[in-house]
Design a protein around this motif. Structure first.
Motif, mmCIF file in Angstrom:
data_model
loop_
_atom_site.group_PDB
_atom_site.id
_atom_site.type_symbol
_atom_site.label_atom_id
_atom_site.label_comp_id
_atom_site.label_asym_id
_atom_site.label_seq_id
_atom_site.Cartn_x
_atom_site.Cartn_y
_atom_site.Cartn_z
ATOM 1 N N SER A 12 0.819 -1.205 0.000
ATOM 2 C CA SER A 12 0.000 0.000 0.000
ATOM 3 C C SER A 12 0.857 1.261 0.000
ATOM 4 O O SER A 12 0.597 2.217 -0.743
ATOM 5 C CB SER A 12 -0.926 -0.004 1.230
ATOM 6 O OG SER A 12 -1.705 1.171 1.287
ATOM 7 N N VAL A 13 1.911 1.282 0.835
ATOM 8 C CA VAL A 13 2.782 2.461 0.923
ATOM 9 C C VAL A 13 3.538 2.667 -0.384
ATOM 10 O O VAL A 13 3.711 3.804 -0.850
ATOM 11 C CB VAL A 13 3.751 2.329 2.108
ATOM 12 C CG1 VAL A 13 4.785 3.455 2.100
ATOM 13 C CG2 VAL A 13 2.981 2.354 3.425
ATOM 14 N N ARG A 14 3.999 1.585 -1.013
ATOM 15 C CA ARG A 14 4.671 1.704 -2.310
ATOM 16 C C ARG A 14 3.742 2.333 -3.358
ATOM 17 O O ARG A 14 4.145 3.223 -4.110
ATOM 18 C CB ARG A 14 5.110 0.317 -2.807
ATOM 19 C CG ARG A 14 6.324 -0.248 -2.111
ATOM 20 C CD ARG A 14 6.739 -1.575 -2.757
ATOM 21 N NE ARG A 14 7.800 -2.207 -2.005
ATOM 22 C CZ ARG A 14 9.076 -1.898 -2.131
ATOM 23 N NH1 ARG A 14 9.434 -0.961 -3.004
ATOM 24 N NH2 ARG A 14 9.996 -2.519 -1.408
ATOM 25 N N ARG A 15 2.523 1.863 -3.384
ATOM 26 C CA ARG A 15 1.555 2.360 -4.365
ATOM 27 C C ARG A 15 1.247 3.837 -4.129
ATOM 28 O O ARG A 15 1.233 4.643 -5.074
ATOM 29 C CB ARG A 15 0.270 1.518 -4.274
ATOM 30 C CG ARG A 15 -0.785 1.884 -5.313
ATOM 31 C CD ARG A 15 -1.925 0.885 -5.291
ATOM 32 N NE ARG A 15 -2.580 0.806 -3.984
ATOM 33 C CZ ARG A 15 -2.464 -0.213 -3.145
ATOM 34 N NH1 ARG A 15 -1.720 -1.246 -3.454
ATOM 35 N NH2 ARG A 15 -3.100 -0.199 -1.987
ATOM 36 N N MET A 16 1.024 4.221 -2.873
ATOM 37 C CA MET A 16 0.689 5.612 -2.562
ATOM 38 C C MET A 16 1.871 6.544 -2.814
ATOM 39 O O MET A 16 1.703 7.663 -3.299
ATOM 40 C CB MET A 16 0.211 5.724 -1.114
ATOM 41 C CG MET A 16 -1.098 5.029 -0.839
ATOM 42 S SD MET A 16 -1.760 5.328 0.841
ATOM 43 C CE MET A 16 -0.510 4.510 1.860
ATOM 44 N N THR A 17 3.081 6.081 -2.474
ATOM 45 C CA THR A 17 4.274 6.902 -2.680
ATOM 46 C C THR A 17 4.512 7.144 -4.160
ATOM 47 O O THR A 17 4.808 8.270 -4.583
ATOM 48 C CB THR A 17 5.511 6.229 -2.047
ATOM 49 O OG1 THR A 17 5.282 6.025 -0.651
ATOM 50 C CG2 THR A 17 6.745 7.090 -2.222
ATOM 51 N N ALA A 18 4.389 6.090 -4.965
ATOM 52 C CA ALA A 18 4.577 6.231 -6.418
ATOM 53 C C ALA A 18 3.560 7.202 -7.003
ATOM 54 O O ALA A 18 3.895 8.042 -7.847
ATOM 55 C CB ALA A 18 4.466 4.865 -7.085
ATOM 56 N N ALA A 19 2.308 7.119 -6.550
ATOM 57 C CA ALA A 19 1.265 8.017 -7.053
ATOM 58 C C ALA A 19 1.554 9.462 -6.671
ATOM 59 O O ALA A 19 1.380 10.383 -7.479
ATOM 60 C CB ALA A 19 -0.096 7.586 -6.507
ATOM 61 N N ALA A 20 2.017 9.688 -5.453
ATOM 62 C CA ALA A 20 2.300 11.050 -4.993
ATOM 63 C C ALA A 20 3.490 11.651 -5.737
ATOM 64 O O ALA A 20 3.490 12.840 -6.077
ATOM 65 C CB ALA A 20 2.566 11.048 -3.493
ATOM 66 N N LEU A 21 4.512 10.837 -6.018
ATOM 67 C CA LEU A 21 5.696 11.344 -6.704
ATOM 68 C C LEU A 21 5.415 11.629 -8.177
ATOM 69 O O LEU A 21 6.057 12.502 -8.780
ATOM 70 C CB LEU A 21 6.850 10.343 -6.587
ATOM 71 C CG LEU A 21 7.404 10.109 -5.177
ATOM 72 C CD1 LEU A 21 8.543 9.103 -5.207
ATOM 73 C CD2 LEU A 21 7.874 11.417 -4.541
ATOM 74 N N ARG A 22 4.461 10.907 -8.760
ATOM 75 C CA ARG A 22 4.103 11.150 -10.167
ATOM 76 C C ARG A 22 3.247 12.391 -10.327
ATOM 77 O O ARG A 22 3.282 13.055 -11.364
ATOM 78 C CB ARG A 22 3.346 9.948 -10.736
ATOM 79 C CG ARG A 22 4.190 8.742 -11.065
ATOM 80 C CD ARG A 22 3.427 7.797 -11.967
ATOM 81 N NE ARG A 22 2.165 7.392 -11.373
ATOM 82 C CZ ARG A 22 1.988 6.288 -10.654
ATOM 83 N NH1 ARG A 22 3.035 5.482 -10.447
ATOM 84 N NH2 ARG A 22 0.811 5.978 -10.153
ATOM 85 N N ALA A 23 2.444 12.692 -9.304
ATOM 86 C CA ALA A 23 1.501 13.809 -9.402
ATOM 87 C C ALA A 23 2.227 15.145 -9.376
ATOM 88 O O ALA A 23 3.265 15.304 -8.729
ATOM 89 C CB ALA A 23 0.491 13.738 -8.257
ATOM 90 N N ALA A 24 1.666 16.134 -10.069
ATOM 91 C CA ALA A 24 2.232 17.488 -10.047
ATOM 92 C C ALA A 24 1.955 18.118 -8.699
ATOM 93 O O ALA A 24 0.885 17.914 -8.108
ATOM 94 C CB ALA A 24 1.610 18.330 -11.151
ATOM 95 N N PRO A 25 2.882 18.887 -8.150
ATOM 96 C CA PRO A 25 2.645 19.557 -6.868
ATOM 97 C C PRO A 25 1.413 20.457 -6.940
ATOM 98 O O PRO A 25 1.256 21.219 -7.900
ATOM 99 C CB PRO A 25 3.922 20.390 -6.659
ATOM 100 C CG PRO A 25 4.952 19.721 -7.501
ATOM 101 C CD PRO A 25 4.210 19.181 -8.690
ATOM 102 N N PRO A 26 0.501 20.372 -5.975
ATOM 103 C CA PRO A 26 -0.689 21.202 -5.976
ATOM 104 C C PRO A 26 -0.350 22.652 -5.677
ATOM 105 O O PRO A 26 0.674 22.956 -5.072
ATOM 106 C CB PRO A 26 -1.544 20.604 -4.856
ATOM 107 C CG PRO A 26 -0.539 20.027 -3.918
ATOM 108 C CD PRO A 26 0.581 19.522 -4.782
ATOM 109 N N ALA A 27 -1.222 23.552 -6.111
ATOM 110 C CA ALA A 27 -1.035 24.965 -5.786
ATOM 111 C C ALA A 27 -1.290 25.162 -4.311
ATOM 112 O O ALA A 27 -2.304 24.758 -3.777
ATOM 113 C CB ALA A 27 -2.006 25.811 -6.607
ATOM 114 N N MET A 28 -0.332 25.781 -3.626
ATOM 115 C CA MET A 28 -0.454 25.988 -2.187
ATOM 116 C C MET A 28 -0.104 27.420 -1.855
ATOM 117 O O MET A 28 0.700 28.046 -2.561
ATOM 118 C CB MET A 28 0.494 25.060 -1.416
ATOM 119 C CG MET A 28 0.155 23.594 -1.530
ATOM 120 S SD MET A 28 1.259 22.614 -0.482
ATOM 121 C CE MET A 28 0.648 20.969 -0.812
#
Length: 276
Positions: free
Chosen positions: A248-264
């Motif tokens: 689960s952690v591998r899957r979530m980490t890969a998804a977060a690293l692929r995603a563009a940083p959100p506007a903050m």
């Protein structure tokens, strides 16, 4: 350097301000001992410029064991800023100047990973925290990584689940929830593989130069992802628990690293938390 000096001054002032309240909470076993570190790290993240984005929701079930990857010393403040938790750390941390003292104030469980005969005592202490109502965070890799990958999860300390259930008649199961930490921005710039080591603290990297570099950066963006919380009873196998959490952690980490940083918003635009 001016920014680093100002953050350092604010850090010491904040520590001295909240220290008496935490000592009182510890001395009289008050809820204060959980809420003070939570407030402390929320303010620290605001001072440093850490901008946190959550994906998913942390389970409110109790007892709760959180299994996470580990990237940096910043992980402690990031996770603590989200909710009151207790950490499991290697025994060497207890002897670190200042940081070891702060870890003790947050009721960290210290373990000696090199002495396997002490694993039973460590799991018993973790079980005590769980049954006392604390959410316990275990960095299941056993060490920190470069932030681009998740290392294999170790299952030995997951045995705390079984210890906890063996010491109570009030709970028939303990909730285990995977959590992913992914650093995606540094100094306002999207972070790729090459830049991620600027935040990741691993291997033989010296703490102080790394800490100074992070404090001078201006902003750090991190995504915290929560996986599915699963209730396990005494029949569950600790190796299976660790294996499923790692997937689960591998899957979530890969998804977060692929995603563009959100506007903050800029760190200075984030409101400081209200006092507890």
């Amino acid at each position: 350097m001016i920014r680093v000096a100002l953050i350092a001054l604010a850090f010491f002032a904040l520590t001295l301000l909240l220290l008496p309240f935490q000592l009182i909470g510890l001395a009289f076993d008050l809820r204060l001992q959980r809420s003070i570190p939570h407030l402390y790290h929320r303010i620290l993240c605001a001072l440093i410029g850490v901008r946190i984005r959550e994906v998913g929701v942390r389970s409110t079930a109790s007892p709760a064991l959180i299994l996470s990857n580990h990237v940096s010393w910043l992980d402690i403040s990031v996770v603590s800023a989200l909710s009151p938790v207790v950490f499991v750390a290697k025994s060497e941390v207890a002897g670190w100047p200042l940081l070891g003292w702060l870890a003790k104030l947050q009721r960290t469980v210290f373990i000696n990973r090199q002495a396997r005969h002490q694993t039973g005592a460590a799991t018993s202490e973790i079980a005590g925290r769980l049954l006392g109502g604390d959410a316990v965070v275990l960095f299941a890799e056993g060490t920190s990584s470069d932030g681009n990958r998740v290392l294999p999860f170790r299952s030995a300390l997951v045995g705390a689940v079984h210890h906890a259930l063996g010491n109570t008649t009030q709970h028939t199961s303990i909730t285990v929830q995977p959590m992913s930490l992914a650093y995606i921005g540094f100094g306002g710039v999207p972070m790729g593989r090459a830049l991620r080591e600027r935040v990741a603290w691993y291997g033989d990297a010296d703490l102080m130069p790394h800490l100074m570099r992070v404090l001078a950066s201006g902003a750090v963006d991190v995504t915290v992802s929560w996986g599915e919380a699963v209730a396990y009873d005494r029949r569950a196998d600790r190796k299976a628990i660790a294996r499923e959490a790692e997937k689960s952690v591998r899957r979530m980490t890969a998804a977060a690293l692929r995603a563009a940083p959100p506007a903050m918003p800029a760190a200075s635009e984030q409101p400081l938390p209200e006092p507890a």
